[in-house]
Design an enzyme around this catalytic site. Structure first.
Site, PDB file in Angstrom:
ATOM      1  N   SER A   1       0.851  -1.255  -0.007  1.00 14.31           N
ATOM      2  CA  SER A   1      -0.030  -0.062  -0.010  1.00 14.31           C
ATOM      3  C   SER A   1       0.887   1.179  -0.215  1.00 14.31           C
ATOM      4  CB  SER A   1      -0.916   0.166   1.239  1.00 14.31           C
ATOM      5  OG  SER A   1      -1.522  -1.151   1.523  1.00 14.31           O
TER       6      SER A   1
ATOM      7  N   LYS B   1      -7.288   1.702  -2.353  1.00 16.12           N
ATOM      8  CA  LYS B   1      -7.005   1.351  -1.063  1.00 16.12           C
ATOM      9  C   LYS B   1      -6.840   2.430   0.139  1.00 16.12           C
ATOM     10  CE  LYS B   1      -4.537  -0.908   2.211  1.00 16.12           C
ATOM     11  NZ  LYS B   1      -5.134  -2.351   3.070  1.00 16.12           N
TER      12      LYS B   1
ATOM     13  N   LYS C   1       0.701   6.019   7.719  1.00 13.51           N
ATOM     14  CA  LYS C   1       1.396   6.076   6.520  1.00 13.51           C
ATOM     15  C   LYS C   1       0.208   6.268   5.449  1.00 13.51           C
ATOM     16  CE  LYS C   1       2.046   2.192   4.669  1.00 13.51           C
ATOM     17  NZ  LYS C   1       1.303   1.395   3.757  1.00 13.51           N
TER      18      LYS C   1
HETATM   19  P1  NAD Z   1       5.875  -6.005   7.386  1.00 16.44           P
HETATM   20  O1  NAD Z   1       6.697  -5.037   7.799  1.00 16.44           O
HETATM   21  O2  NAD Z   1       5.547  -6.928   8.378  1.00 16.44           O
HETATM   22  O3  NAD Z   1       6.762  -6.761   5.903  1.00 16.44           O
HETATM   23  C1  NAD Z   1       7.484  -6.167   5.096  1.00 16.44           C
HETATM   24  C2  NAD Z   1       8.549  -6.814   4.719  1.00 16.44           C
HETATM   25  O4  NAD Z   1       9.269  -6.177   3.727  1.00 16.44           O
HETATM   26  C3  NAD Z   1       9.612  -7.149   5.771  1.00 16.44           C
HETATM   27  O5  NAD Z   1       9.679  -8.563   5.978  1.00 16.44           O
HETATM   28  C4  NAD Z   1      11.066  -6.297   5.352  1.00 16.44           C
HETATM   29  O6  NAD Z   1      12.063  -7.155   5.809  1.00 16.44           O
HETATM   30  C5  NAD Z   1      10.752  -6.498   3.982  1.00 16.44           C
HETATM   31  N1  NAD Z   1      11.709  -5.419   3.219  1.00 16.44           N
HETATM   32  C6  NAD Z   1      11.599  -4.064   3.736  1.00 16.44           C
HETATM   33  N2  NAD Z   1      12.629  -3.434   2.761  1.00 16.44           N
HETATM   34  C7  NAD Z   1      13.034  -4.488   2.076  1.00 16.44           C
HETATM   35  C8  NAD Z   1      14.010  -4.570   1.051  1.00 16.44           C
HETATM   36  N3  NAD Z   1      14.587  -3.411   0.442  1.00 16.44           N
HETATM   37  N4  NAD Z   1      14.326  -5.546   0.301  1.00 16.44           N
HETATM   38  C9  NAD Z   1      13.500  -6.752   0.689  1.00 16.44           C
HETATM   39  N5  NAD Z   1      12.791  -6.873   1.774  1.00 16.44           N
HETATM   40  C10 NAD Z   1      12.371  -5.791   2.458  1.00 16.44           C
HETATM   41  O7  NAD Z   1       4.635  -5.091   6.608  1.00 16.44           O
HETATM   42  P2  NAD Z   1       3.186  -5.955   6.141  1.00 16.44           P
HETATM   43  O8  NAD Z   1       2.364  -5.670   7.323  1.00 16.44           O
HETATM   44  O9  NAD Z   1       3.230  -7.374   5.638  1.00 16.44           O
HETATM   45  O10 NAD Z   1       2.896  -4.936   5.194  1.00 16.44           O
HETATM   46  C11 NAD Z   1       3.128  -5.005   3.766  1.00 16.44           C
HETATM   47  C12 NAD Z   1       2.434  -4.029   2.922  1.00 16.44           C
HETATM   48  O11 NAD Z   1       0.883  -4.554   3.111  1.00 16.44           O
HETATM   49  C13 NAD Z   1       2.240  -2.564   3.638  1.00 16.44           C
HETATM   50  O12 NAD Z   1       2.236  -1.494   2.534  1.00 16.44           O
HETATM   51  C14 NAD Z   1       0.955  -2.551   4.557  1.00 16.44           C
HETATM   52  O13 NAD Z   1       0.547  -1.185   4.511  1.00 16.44           O
HETATM   53  C15 NAD Z   1       0.175  -3.364   3.548  1.00 16.44           C
HETATM   54  N6  NAD Z   1      -1.103  -4.221   4.358  1.00 16.44           N
HETATM   55  C16 NAD Z   1      -0.762  -4.856   5.426  1.00 16.44           C
HETATM   56  C17 NAD Z   1      -1.797  -5.334   6.052  1.00 16.44           C
HETATM   57  C18 NAD Z   1      -1.321  -5.947   7.579  1.00 16.44           C
HETATM   58  O14 NAD Z   1      -2.594  -6.276   8.211  1.00 16.44           O
HETATM   59  N7  NAD Z   1      -0.504  -6.105   8.049  1.00 16.44           N
HETATM   60  C19 NAD Z   1      -3.102  -5.606   5.548  1.00 16.44           C
HETATM   61  C20 NAD Z   1      -3.101  -5.028   4.287  1.00 16.44           C
HETATM   62  C21 NAD Z   1      -2.199  -4.339   3.546  1.00 16.44           C
END
Ligand code: NAD
Length: 289
Positions: free
Chosen positions: A94, A169, A237
Site C-alpha cells: 500500500s 486502498k 502512513k
Molecule cells: P511488514 O513490515 O510485516 O513486512 C514488510 C517486509 O518487507 C519485511 O519482512 C521487510 O524485511 C521487507 N523489506 C523491507 N525492505 C526491503 C527491501 N529493500 N528488500 C527486501 N525486503 C524488504 O509489513 P506487512 O504488514 O506485511 O505490510 C506490507 C504492506 O501491505 C504494507 O504496505 C501494508 O500497509 C500493507 N498491508 C498490510 C496489512 C496488515 O494487516 N499487516 C493488510 C493490508 C495491507
C-alpha cells in the site's frame, strides 16, 4: 518462475498460498527467518532483488511503503538493474498512488511494466487466501495474471489505470480507520456507563452497526491483544497518503484528519508498533478508564 520480495506479516502467507497453488517461487527479504520459513514450504531463495530481476518474468513486491518499493524496483541492486524488457512488477504494497505512477513511468523507460495491486483483509485473510485485491495498470496484464492473484485472494477487482489500485486502498483505509474509531468510541461509552463491552458487542454485531472491522477488531480489544496485525505506523502512513491526495484534488477529509491525530497520539505514547485496534487505548485515556 515468479519472484516475491517482502515476506512480512502479509507477504509470507501470500507467498505460501502461491506455493500451495503450484507456482514456483524465487523469494527475497532481509529477514532470513522469514525466507527460511517460505523456503521450507518449497520456494527458492535469492540474495538480492537484482537476482530476482534476472530470473523472473513476473515479480510480486509486498513492502512497507513507497521508498522501499522505489529502492527495490529502481535502486542499486534492484530489479531494474537486471530485469529483461517486458518484465512485470506487481506491487501489492500500500503506497502513495502518485509514487506508483512515478515509479511506473521510470520503469517504463527501461521496458519494465508495473501494476499496483494493494490488498485488504489483514493477516488472517492473507493466511486463508481470502484477501481482497484492487488492481491498477494495463488491463491486458490484469487478464494475464488474474489466476496468479486469485491464488492469494477471495476477490480480485480491476479498478483502472496505474495508481487506481492505491487510490482504492486509500478509500479502504479511511473506512477501516473511522470504523475502528467509531467502535472504540462506542465501547468506551458502554464500559464507562456500566455495561459489559463483551455483551454489548454480542448484542449489536448482527444489526446494522455490525461490520467486518467490528468482528476482526473487537475480540482483540476485549482480550487486550494489541499484537499486529496491522501496525499503527502503517495506518498513519496510509492516512498521510490519503490526506496528501485529498489536498491535491480538493476533497477535504475532516474525519480522517481527526482519526489521524488519535493515531499520532498513540505514536507519541510509544504504541506505533501495536495493532490499529489500540485506538481503543486512546479513548480509554481521554475517558480516564
Ligand atoms: P511488514 O513490515 O510485516 O513486512 C514488510 C517486509 O518487507 C519485511 O519482512 C521487510 O524485511 C521487507 N523489506 C523491507 N525492505 C526491503 C527491501 N529493500 N528488500 C527486501 N525486503 C524488504 O509489513 P506487512 O504488514 O506485511 O505490510 C506490507 C504492506 O501491505 C504494507 O504496505 C501494508 O500497509 C500493507 N498491508 C498490510 C496489512 C496488515 O494487516 N499487516 C493488510 C493490508 C495491507
Amino acid at each position: 518462475m515468479v519472484g516475491f520480495i517482502g515476506l512480512g506479516i502479509m507477504g509470507k502467507p501470500m507467498s505460501k498460498n502461491l506455493l500451495k497453488a503450484g507456482y514456483e517461487l524465487l523469494v527475497f527479504d532481509f529477514n532470513k527467518e522469514a525466507v527460511a520459513d517460505v523456503v521450507s514450504c518449497g520456494a527458492k531463495s535469492a540474495n538480492s532483488s537484482a537476482e530476482i530481476g534476472a530470473n523472473c518474468d513476473v515479480i510480486i513486491t509486498m513492502l512497507p511503503n513507497s521508498p522501499h518499493v522505489r529502492t527495490v524496483a529502481l535502486g542499486e541492486g534492484g530489479i531494474s538493474d537486471t530485469a529483461k524488457p517486458g518484465t512485470l512488477i506487481i506491487d501489492m504494497s500500500s503506497i502513495d498512488p502518485m509514487e506508483s505512477r512515478s515509479i511506473g513511468e521510470e520503469l517504463e523507460k527501461k521496458g519494465i511494466e508495473l501494476m499496483d495491486a494493494p490488498v485488504s483483509g489483514g493477516e488472517p485473510k492473507a493466511i486463508d487466501g481470502t484477501i481482497s485485491v484492487m488492481v491498477g495498470g494495463k488491463k491486458e496484464f490484469f487478464d494475464k495474471y488474474f489466476e496468479l492473484l486469485k491464488a492469494m485472494a477471495g476477490s480480485v477487482v480491476y479498478v483502472g489505470e496505474l495508481g487506481s489500485g492505491n487510490i482504492t486502498k486509500l478509500a479502504n483505509q479511511i473506512i477501516v480507520a473511522l470504523n475502528i474509531a467509531a467502535v472504540s468510541e462506542a465501547l468506551t461509552l458502554a464500559a464507562k456507563a456500566g455495561a459489559d463491552p463483551e455483551l454489548v458487542y454480542q448484542a449489536i454485531r448482527g444489526g446494522l452497526a455490525g461490520s467486518t472491522v467490528m468482528d476482526a477488531k473487537v475480540p482483540m480489544m476485549l482480550e487486550r491483544n494489541f499484537k499486529p496485525g496491522f501496525r499503527i505506523e502503517l495506518h498513519i502512513k496510509d492516512l498521510n497518503n490519503a490526506l496528501n491526495a485529498s489536498h491535491m484534488v480538493n476533497a477535504p477529509l475532516p474525519l480522517t484528519a481527526e482519526v489521524m491525530e488519535f493515531m499520532q497520539a498513540l505514536k507519541a505514547d510509544g504504541c506505533e508498533k501495536e495493532d490499529h485496534s489500540s485506538i481503543l487505548k486512546y479513548y480509554e485515556k481521554i475517558a480516564n478508564i
